[in-house]
Design a protein around this motif. Structure first.
Motif, PDB file in Angstrom:
ATOM      1  N   ARG A  13       8.160  -1.387  -7.205  1.00 35.58           N
ATOM      2  CA  ARG A  13       8.076  -0.499  -6.037  1.00 35.58           C
ATOM      3  C   ARG A  13       7.847  -1.302  -4.767  1.00 35.58           C
ATOM      4  NH1 ARG A  13       4.880   2.414  -9.656  1.00 35.58           N
ATOM      5  NH2 ARG A  13       2.940   1.807  -8.590  1.00 35.58           N
ATOM      6  N   THR A  14       7.027  -2.353  -4.884  1.00 35.64           N
ATOM      7  CA  THR A  14       6.741  -3.191  -3.725  1.00 35.64           C
ATOM      8  C   THR A  14       7.995  -3.920  -3.265  1.00 35.64           C
ATOM      9  OG1 THR A  14       4.434  -3.484  -4.405  1.00 35.64           O
ATOM     10  CG2 THR A  14       5.347  -5.121  -2.894  1.00 35.64           C
ATOM     11  N   ARG A  15       8.723  -4.496  -4.207  1.00 37.97           N
ATOM     12  CA  ARG A  15       9.957  -5.194  -3.840  1.00 37.97           C
ATOM     13  C   ARG A  15      10.944  -4.248  -3.161  1.00 37.97           C
ATOM     14  NH1 ARG A  15      14.873  -7.365  -7.721  1.00 37.97           N
ATOM     15  NH2 ARG A  15      15.907  -8.644  -6.139  1.00 37.97           N
ATOM     16  N   GLN A  16      11.112  -3.074  -3.741  1.00 39.64           N
ATOM     17  CA  GLN A  16      12.067  -2.122  -3.160  1.00 39.64           C
ATOM     18  C   GLN A  16      11.620  -1.680  -1.775  1.00 39.64           C
ATOM     19  OE1 GLN A  16      15.132  -1.302  -4.496  1.00 39.64           O
ATOM     20  NE2 GLN A  16      15.344  -0.586  -2.377  1.00 39.64           N
ATOM     21  N   ALA A  17      10.324  -1.519  -1.595  1.00 37.50           N
ATOM     22  CA  ALA A  17       9.813  -1.135  -0.275  1.00 37.50           C
ATOM     23  C   ALA A  17      10.129  -2.209   0.758  1.00 37.50           C
ATOM     24  CB  ALA A  17       8.308  -0.875  -0.340  1.00 37.50           C
ATOM     25  N   PHE A  18       9.983  -3.478   0.390  1.00 38.89           N
ATOM     26  CA  PHE A  18      10.353  -4.571   1.298  1.00 38.89           C
ATOM     27  C   PHE A  18      11.835  -4.465   1.685  1.00 38.89           C
ATOM     28  CE2 PHE A  18       6.698  -7.433  -0.133  1.00 38.89           C
ATOM     29  CZ  PHE A  18       6.143  -7.543   1.129  1.00 38.89           C
ATOM     30  N   LEU A  19      12.681  -4.260   0.694  1.00 45.04           N
ATOM     31  CA  LEU A  19      14.120  -4.181   0.963  1.00 45.04           C
ATOM     32  C   LEU A  19      14.461  -2.975   1.836  1.00 45.04           C
ATOM     33  CD1 LEU A  19      15.453  -5.173  -2.573  1.00 45.04           C
ATOM     34  CD2 LEU A  19      15.589  -6.543  -0.478  1.00 45.04           C
ATOM     35  N   ASP A  20      13.767  -1.868   1.622  1.00 43.11           N
ATOM     36  CA  ASP A  20      13.988  -0.684   2.455  1.00 43.11           C
ATOM     37  C   ASP A  20      13.574  -0.956   3.902  1.00 43.11           C
ATOM     38  OD1 ASP A  20      14.898   0.637   0.210  1.00 43.11           O
ATOM     39  OD2 ASP A  20      13.027   1.745  -0.118  1.00 43.11           O
ATOM     40  N   LEU A  21      12.465  -1.644   4.086  1.00 44.69           N
ATOM     41  CA  LEU A  21      12.018  -1.998   5.438  1.00 44.69           C
ATOM     42  C   LEU A  21      13.054  -2.872   6.137  1.00 44.69           C
ATOM     43  CD1 LEU A  21       8.293  -2.830   4.626  1.00 44.69           C
ATOM     44  CD2 LEU A  21       9.060  -0.963   6.108  1.00 44.69           C
ATOM     45  N   ALA A  22      13.579  -3.846   5.409  1.00 43.50           N
ATOM     46  CA  ALA A  22      14.580  -4.742   5.995  1.00 43.50           C
ATOM     47  C   ALA A  22      15.849  -3.985   6.373  1.00 43.50           C
ATOM     48  CB  ALA A  22      14.910  -5.863   5.010  1.00 43.50           C
ATOM     49  N   GLU A  23      16.220  -3.007   5.563  1.00 46.02           N
ATOM     50  CA  GLU A  23      17.418  -2.226   5.867  1.00 46.02           C
ATOM     51  C   GLU A  23      17.224  -1.396   7.133  1.00 46.02           C
ATOM     52  OE1 GLU A  23      20.488   0.886   3.641  1.00 46.02           O
ATOM     53  OE2 GLU A  23      18.636   0.261   2.652  1.00 46.02           O
ATOM     54  N   ARG A  24      15.999  -0.923   7.343  1.00 43.40           N
ATOM     55  CA  ARG A  24      15.729  -0.098   8.520  1.00 43.40           C
ATOM     56  C   ARG A  24      15.605  -0.910   9.800  1.00 43.40           C
ATOM     57  NH1 ARG A  24      12.625   3.126   4.831  1.00 43.40           N
ATOM     58  NH2 ARG A  24      10.688   2.032   5.313  1.00 43.40           N
ATOM     59  N   GLU A  25      15.250  -2.191   9.680  1.00 44.42           N
ATOM     60  CA  GLU A  25      15.074  -3.035  10.874  1.00 44.42           C
ATOM     61  C   GLU A  25      15.887  -4.326  10.746  1.00 44.42           C
ATOM     62  OE1 GLU A  25      11.163  -3.355  12.818  1.00 44.42           O
ATOM     63  OE2 GLU A  25      10.380  -2.234  11.103  1.00 44.42           O
TER      64      GLU A  25
ATOM     65  N   MET B 257      13.209 -11.602  -4.473  1.00 45.05           N
ATOM     66  CA  MET B 257      13.385 -12.109  -5.832  1.00 45.05           C
ATOM     67  C   MET B 257      12.857 -11.071  -6.816  1.00 45.05           C
ATOM     68  SD  MET B 257      12.060 -15.815  -7.179  1.00 45.05           S
ATOM     69  CE  MET B 257      12.570 -16.501  -8.742  1.00 45.05           C
ATOM     70  N   ASP B 258      13.443 -11.026  -7.991  1.00 47.65           N
ATOM     71  CA  ASP B 258      12.947 -10.159  -9.058  1.00 47.65           C
ATOM     72  C   ASP B 258      11.490 -10.535  -9.356  1.00 47.65           C
ATOM     73  OD1 ASP B 258      12.270  -8.940 -11.470  1.00 47.65           O
ATOM     74  OD2 ASP B 258      14.228  -9.298 -12.376  1.00 47.65           O
ATOM     75  N   PRO B 259      10.556  -9.578  -9.272  1.00 47.19           N
ATOM     76  CA  PRO B 259       9.142  -9.913  -9.503  1.00 47.19           C
ATOM     77  C   PRO B 259       8.870 -10.542 -10.861  1.00 47.19           C
ATOM     78  CG  PRO B 259       9.340  -7.731  -8.532  1.00 47.19           C
ATOM     79  CD  PRO B 259      10.727  -8.175  -8.885  1.00 47.19           C
TER      80      PRO B 259
ATOM     81  N   GLN C 224       0.818  -1.211   0.000  1.00 47.29           N
ATOM     82  CA  GLN C 224       0.000   0.000   0.000  1.00 47.29           C
ATOM     83  C   GLN C 224       0.858   1.269   0.000  1.00 47.29           C
ATOM     84  OE1 GLN C 224      -1.562  -2.857   1.947  1.00 47.29           O
ATOM     85  NE2 GLN C 224      -2.242  -2.928  -0.191  1.00 47.29           N
ATOM     86  N   ALA C 225       1.916   1.294   0.813  1.00 50.09           N
ATOM     87  CA  ALA C 225       2.782   2.477   0.819  1.00 50.09           C
ATOM     88  C   ALA C 225       3.742   2.469  -0.365  1.00 50.09           C
ATOM     89  CB  ALA C 225       3.551   2.554   2.137  1.00 50.09           C
ATOM     90  N   GLY C 226       4.360   1.307  -0.642  1.00 47.24           N
ATOM     91  CA  GLY C 226       5.288   1.227  -1.757  1.00 47.24           C
ATOM     92  C   GLY C 226       4.582   1.131  -3.095  1.00 47.24           C
TER      93      GLY C 226
END
Length: 209
Positions: free
Chosen positions: A167-179, A141-143, A109-111
């Motif tokens: 955008r969704t994949r990148q958002a997941f990776l950004d979340l993982a980097e932050r936590e 994985m690459d969508p 939803q956000a990404g």
């Protein structure tokens, strides 16, 4: 014995279901009660919401679900899911494994839908009374490759287009980097057994606590 909450995340087709079942079998083999659930659809109410969210509203004059409405529906599903399934299981000491949780809203939803991440996060945390998993396994994985694995017709989320998926994949990776303390990012393009071994080694330490 205290409960343990684990979630699996990633774009569609990365193999979450396979790894969820392997972790279930592993934890049960250690004598733990395991509750496997999913979002959306982990409760009776969730099943009805899942139908709406993944397949839309029927009828010739029905408009598609608006992004903010979609975020609210996912939050409603999650609130019931936590109240009815997750918290009671954790309180009795079970291992709860959820196929998707809060991070999917933040990614999709956000990404993907490009809503404000802070607002989506606040909504999700309010719905769950701030409950987060102890561990989140992000199968990355690459969508384009992961969607080639799908063995069913694409639903609303799966058919939202390449830009949405990236955008969704990148958002997941950004979340993982932050936590980094909560997330473990695993290359889902690797063979299934290699992916499982990464998860098993990490889960072994968690379950030993």
């Amino acid at each position: 014995m205290s409960g343990m909450f684990v979630s699996f995340e990633g774009v569609d087709g990365v193999g979450k279901t396979t790894q969820v079942e392997r972790l279930r079998s592993y934890a049960e083999g250690l004598g733990r009660e395991v509750v496997v659930t999913r979002e959306p659809g982990g409760t009776g109410l969730g099943v009805a919401l899942r139908q709406l969210l993944l397949h839309g509203v029927s009828g010739d004059d029905a408009a598609d679900i608006a992004p903010r409405t979609e975020a609210l529906l996912f939050a409603a599903d999650r609130a019931q899911h936590v109240a009815e399934v997750i918290r009671p299981a954790l309180e009795r000491g079970a291992v709860v494994i959820s196929d998707r949780y809060i991070d999917s809203s933040l990614a999709y939803q956000a990404g993907g839908r490009e809503l404000a991440q802070g607002e989506v996060r606040q909504l999700s945390l309010w719905a769950t009374n701030d409950l987060l998993p102890e561990r989140t396994y992000l199968l990355d994985m690459d969508p384009k490759a992961s969607h080639g694995r799908l063995e069913h017709s694409e639903d609303r989320m799966e058919s939202a287009g390449g830009g949405f998926q990236e955008r969704t994949r990148q958002a997941f990776l950004d979340l993982a980097e932050r936590e980094p303390g909560r997330f473990r990012v695993i290359d889902a393009a690797r063979p299934v057994d290699e992916v499982w071994e990464r998860i098993r080694l990490d889960a072994e330490a968690l379950l030993a606590k």
